[in-house]
Design an enzyme around this catalytic site. Structure first.
Site, PDB file in Angstrom:
ATOM      1  N   ALA A  14       0.828  -1.213   0.000  1.00  0.00           N
ATOM      2  CA  ALA A  14       0.000   0.000   0.000  1.00  0.00           C
ATOM      3  C   ALA A  14       0.859   1.258   0.000  1.00  0.00           C
ATOM      4  O   ALA A  14       0.662   2.171  -0.815  1.00  0.00           O
ATOM      5  CB  ALA A  14      -0.945  -0.011   1.196  1.00  0.00           C
ATOM      6  N   GLU A  51      -1.200 -12.431  -2.140  1.00  0.00           N
ATOM      7  CA  GLU A  51      -0.122 -12.782  -3.067  1.00  0.00           C
ATOM      8  C   GLU A  51      -0.680 -12.967  -4.465  1.00  0.00           C
ATOM      9  O   GLU A  51      -0.148 -13.687  -5.275  1.00  0.00           O
ATOM     10  CB  GLU A  51       0.600 -14.042  -2.580  1.00  0.00           C
ATOM     11  CG  GLU A  51       1.428 -13.772  -1.326  1.00  0.00           C
ATOM     12  CD  GLU A  51       2.257 -14.961  -0.892  1.00  0.00           C
ATOM     13  OE1 GLU A  51       1.789 -16.102  -1.062  1.00  0.00           O
ATOM     14  OE2 GLU A  51       3.355 -14.755  -0.373  1.00  0.00           O
ATOM     15  N   LYS A  80      -1.216 -15.379 -13.604  1.00  0.00           N
ATOM     16  CA  LYS A  80      -2.504 -15.785 -13.052  1.00  0.00           C
ATOM     17  C   LYS A  80      -3.588 -15.476 -14.081  1.00  0.00           C
ATOM     18  O   LYS A  80      -3.756 -14.324 -14.474  1.00  0.00           O
ATOM     19  CB  LYS A  80      -2.774 -15.008 -11.752  1.00  0.00           C
ATOM     20  CG  LYS A  80      -4.160 -15.221 -11.160  1.00  0.00           C
ATOM     21  CD  LYS A  80      -4.348 -14.330  -9.933  1.00  0.00           C
ATOM     22  CE  LYS A  80      -5.764 -14.411  -9.401  1.00  0.00           C
ATOM     23  NZ  LYS A  80      -5.988 -13.486  -8.270  1.00  0.00           N
TER      24      LYS A  80
END
Length: 508
Positions: A14, A51, A80
């Protein structure tokens, strides 16, 4: 005009993503009117729950000027292509039969404005192939552990949509290096207290090593501790545990038994009695974690679930408690929260990183170069609250359609736990598939087709039989379904295995 000073309190994904993004957007290196400092504690580690990311991360990293190859190597990243959901519709049967479906990142195939979705819905339910397999080639590619692209196909691009899995602490280091390159000042010190002025705004933060630090805008990236927005300013936290029940995670890392073991091309999310288990394939290890509701399952029971999933107990697991919810006011006076300090729902669908990206992009666009520093607060709060509410609906959709009979799942299917807005949409979707006008673009993290993948993956029934005559192009649609099947087989044959591509990138 005086200089605008921004102080970011906290590092991690962040803090460093906020620092790098604002530095890039505000052209910090060539703008003497803006100063960005990040204060990081030398004693606090990164939680690193998330993750995984959503495909928006590619645009973000590209905007920051981070080379994709460098990112993959430095963050131990893999590709992914979606999320595979095991056992969410019903528990494994006595004969070993299990249900699963894929939420791929690729949008359903369509041509000349014609959607294939109604034609799939009108097929024989007993004979048709699963929804994601019918409407996109990505299903077969991902199920066969293929990569979404070939080596050399260009930075952040390829024939299939994708995001990444990564080591969260390593990602933070990549972002830190880039932020510092872009002109962010990094200081190390432990926050001791926060002083407020007469109007209740932050006057300064005090540190053990550096004394007092002052700024015009303070960005709270201090994680669950919420040192500024929560402890100092008292912005109330709105729990949504009555909607999303999971509130604990038990996480570990497991090395591959074989260094040549295939790397899955998606996150695996396997349902259990009182939640689900994530399984993320990194380059050298799998990140595995059990998410559960403490109301429905004890820590010992969760440990047994994790142990059964892994198949042994030779690992170190840590419990990460969290309260699902968010602050409705995330920009208060001269302080704005980004990341866990503003809210967190649960690890499903990688919304933690998505919400950081959304918040920092809004701060950058709305940034008050002069005038009151809290001028954008009302707008920012309305937009971020709307985004949280819609993500809550999307996450709830995964649970409330389940036919599992354990108490956790029955409680999730209870209409009393389903937000009214989602109930209204579900009633409409009995008669038509989700469409783009169901959603307000600037408040959404997920598109209408993301909802379609979950709905129809979970065997939701949209009955179009009464309007069958409105869809006369069945023959053309069947040809398209056949073409998608053919493209799927071709892509699976042409694309490298996921591990082969990652190995080639890391060797290059």
């Amino acid at each position: 005009m005086g200089k605008r000073r921004i102080l970011i309190v906290g590092g991690g994904t962040a803090g460093w993503l906020t620092a790098a993004y604002l530095a890039r957007f505000l052209d910090l290196a060539d703008n003497a009117q803006i100063e960005i400092t990040l204060l990081e504690s030398p004693e606090l580690g990164i939680i690193g729950v998330g993750e995984g990311a959503f495909p928006t991360i590619r645009t973000t990293l590209q905007f920051l000027g981070i080379d994709e190859t460098r990112f993959i190597r430095s963050a131990s990243a893999t590709f992914k292509q979606g999320i595979r959901f095991n056992d969410w519709l019903h528990a494994p049967a006595a004969d070993g039969t299990r249900h699963h479906y894929l939420h791929p990142f690729e949008a359903p195939f369509y041509t000349e404005g014609t959607s294939l979705v109604p034609y799939w819905l009108l097929q024989d339910e007993r004979a048709r192939v699963p929804f994601a397999e019918a409407v996109t080639i990505q299903n077969r590619v991902a199920e066969n552990q293929r990569a979404p692209k070939k080596q050399g196909e260009g930075e952040y691009s390829g024939p299939l949509n994708y995001a990444y899995h990564f080591d969260a602490s390593r990602l933070a280091k990549v972002l830190q290096a880039r932020a510092i390159e872009l002109g962010v000042r990094h200081v190390s010190g432990l926050l001791t207290d926060v002083a407020l002025d007469a109007d209740g705004a932050i006057a300064r933060v005090n540190t053990r090593e550096l004394g007092a630090l002052e700024a015009d805008l303070y960005v709270d990236c201090s994680g669950f501790r919420a040192e500024l927005i929560g402890k100092a300013l008292g912005a109330p936290f709105k729990s949504v545990k009555h909607v999303l029940f999971t509130d604990r995670a038990l996480a570990c890392k497991i090395p591959y038994a074989d260094p040549d073991a295939p790397i899955e091309s998606f996150t695996i999310a396997t349902a259990h009695d009182a939640g689900w288990t994530w399984d993320i394939g990194l380059e050298g290890a799998r990140g595995i974690g059990t998410v559960y509701s403490s109301t429905h399952m004890s820590d010992d029971q969760a440990e047994a679930v994790l142990r059964a999933y892994v198949g042994h107990d030779a690992y170190k697991a840590r419990i990460i408690p969290f309260e699902p919810g968010y602050r409705e006011a995330q920009w208060v006076k001269n302080c704005v929260a980004v990341g866990l300090s503003g809210g967190f729902l649960e690890p499903l669908e990688s919304t933690g990183v998505v919400l950081i990206e959304a918040a920092v992009a809004m701060i950058a666009e709305l940034f008050p170069h002069n005038g009151p520093v809290d001028a954008p607060a009302k707008r920012f709060n309305a937009l971020i609250t709307g985004r949280f509410e819609r993500i809550i609906n999307f996450l709830k959709l995964h649970y409330c359609l389940s036919r599992r009979d354990e108490p956790f799942w029955r409680d999730n299917a209870d209409p009393a736990s389903i937000p009214e807005g989602l109930q209204e949409l579900l009633a409409q979707w009995r008669h038509r598939p989700p469409g783009r006008f169901d959603f307000l673009l600037d408040l959404e993290s997920f598109a209408f087709f993301n909802y379609q993948y979950i709905l129809y993956g979970m065997d939701y029934r949209t009955d179009l039989s009464g309007g069958r005559g409105d869809f006369p192009n069945m023959a053309a649609a069947e040809k398209l379904f056949a073409r998608i099947r053919g493209f799927s087989e071709q892509a699976t044959a042409d694309l490298p295995t996921h591990r082969a591509l990652i190995r080639a990138i890391n060797a290059g």
